[in-house]
Design a protein around this motif. Structure first.
Motif, mmCIF file in Angstrom:
data_model
loop_
_atom_site.group_PDB
_atom_site.id
_atom_site.type_symbol
_atom_site.label_atom_id
_atom_site.label_comp_id
_atom_site.label_asym_id
_atom_site.label_seq_id
_atom_site.Cartn_x
_atom_site.Cartn_y
_atom_site.Cartn_z
ATOM 1 N N SER A 1 27.782 22.846 53.396
ATOM 2 C CA SER A 1 28.252 21.543 52.941
ATOM 3 C C SER A 1 28.148 20.497 54.056
ATOM 4 N N ALA A 2 28.259 20.945 55.302
ATOM 5 C CA ALA A 2 28.113 20.051 56.456
ATOM 6 C C ALA A 2 26.650 19.927 56.886
ATOM 7 N N LEU A 3 25.746 20.564 56.133
ATOM 8 C CA LEU A 3 24.317 20.607 56.443
ATOM 9 C C LEU A 3 24.061 21.201 57.832
ATOM 10 N N THR B 1 15.933 16.384 51.810
ATOM 11 C CA THR B 1 16.270 15.534 50.670
ATOM 12 C C THR B 1 17.590 14.797 50.827
ATOM 13 N N PHE B 2 18.568 15.431 51.472
ATOM 14 C CA PHE B 2 19.929 14.879 51.518
ATOM 15 C C PHE B 2 20.414 14.649 52.944
ATOM 16 N N GLU B 3 21.235 13.622 53.104
ATOM 17 C CA GLU B 3 21.912 13.387 54.378
ATOM 18 C C GLU B 3 23.345 13.892 54.330
ATOM 19 N N THR B 4 23.879 14.034 53.137
ATOM 20 C CA THR B 4 25.215 14.590 52.931
ATOM 21 C C THR B 4 25.165 15.512 51.723
ATOM 22 N N LEU B 5 26.114 16.421 51.654
ATOM 23 C CA LEU B 5 26.202 17.343 50.523
ATOM 24 C C LEU B 5 27.644 17.788 50.400
ATOM 25 N N GLU B 6 28.223 17.583 49.242
ATOM 26 C CA GLU B 6 29.598 18.024 49.010
ATOM 27 C C GLU B 6 29.568 19.196 48.050
ATOM 28 N N ILE B 7 30.023 20.354 48.526
ATOM 29 C CA ILE B 7 30.074 21.549 47.691
ATOM 30 C C ILE B 7 31.525 21.817 47.333
#
Length: 153
Positions: free
Chosen positions: A24-26, A70-76
């Motif tokens: 989630s923090a990549l 693709t993403f700079e952030t991701l919330e799981i």
């Protein structure tokens, strides 16, 4: 939002929590540290997708060229974790983000994860069911945006 397992969670649930919070923090290196070097295998499901299973190195490359690209952030968000037997858990989760091109991402998953035994388990098998219709629509929208950017250049 980080996933916080119950205080009395098993080692495998705690390992999953550390993995999913790193993802989630990549933070791919930390997430991969919870994958067994020798036996890890990741499989996207359903099998009808025709995607081959990936070993740890292939999974790392897949994550770099898809999620991280693709993403700079991701919330799981983890909804539930069910333990089955001595070595497996099943997880219901979702992820939310916006791509670097501005396309909304809202996917839902079922993960089936197997672990090595012991107090510091590593994932050996990671199966991921995803919302395939959503992913197809997301990819189509991303492709349109990339073509528009290429045409404007």
């Amino acid at each position: 939002m980080p996933y916080h397992p119950p205080a009395d969670a098993s080692p495998k649930v705690k390992a999953f929590a550390a993995y999913v919070n790193a993802l989630s923090a990549l933070d791919l290196p930390t997430a991969l540290s919870y994958c067994d070097d020798q036996t890890f295998e990741m499989q996207l499901l359903p099998l009808a997708l025709g995607r081959p299973a990936l070993n740890k190195g292939q999974y790392e490359e897949f994550m770099k060229t898809t999620v991280l690209a693709t993403f700079e952030t991701l919330e799981i968000t983890v909804f539930s974790v069910l333990e089955s037997g001595d070595d497996a858990i099943t997880v219901h989760a979702k992820s939310d983000s916006v791509s670097k091109l501005g396309t909304p991402w809202h996917n839902e998953y079922i993960f089936i994860i197997h672990f090595t035994p012991g107090e510091n388990p590593k994932m050996t098998k990671y199966q991921e069911f995803m919302h395939t219709a959503f992913v197809a629509a997301f990819r189509a929208e991303e492709m349109k945006k990339k073509e528009a950017l290429a045409g404007a250049a």
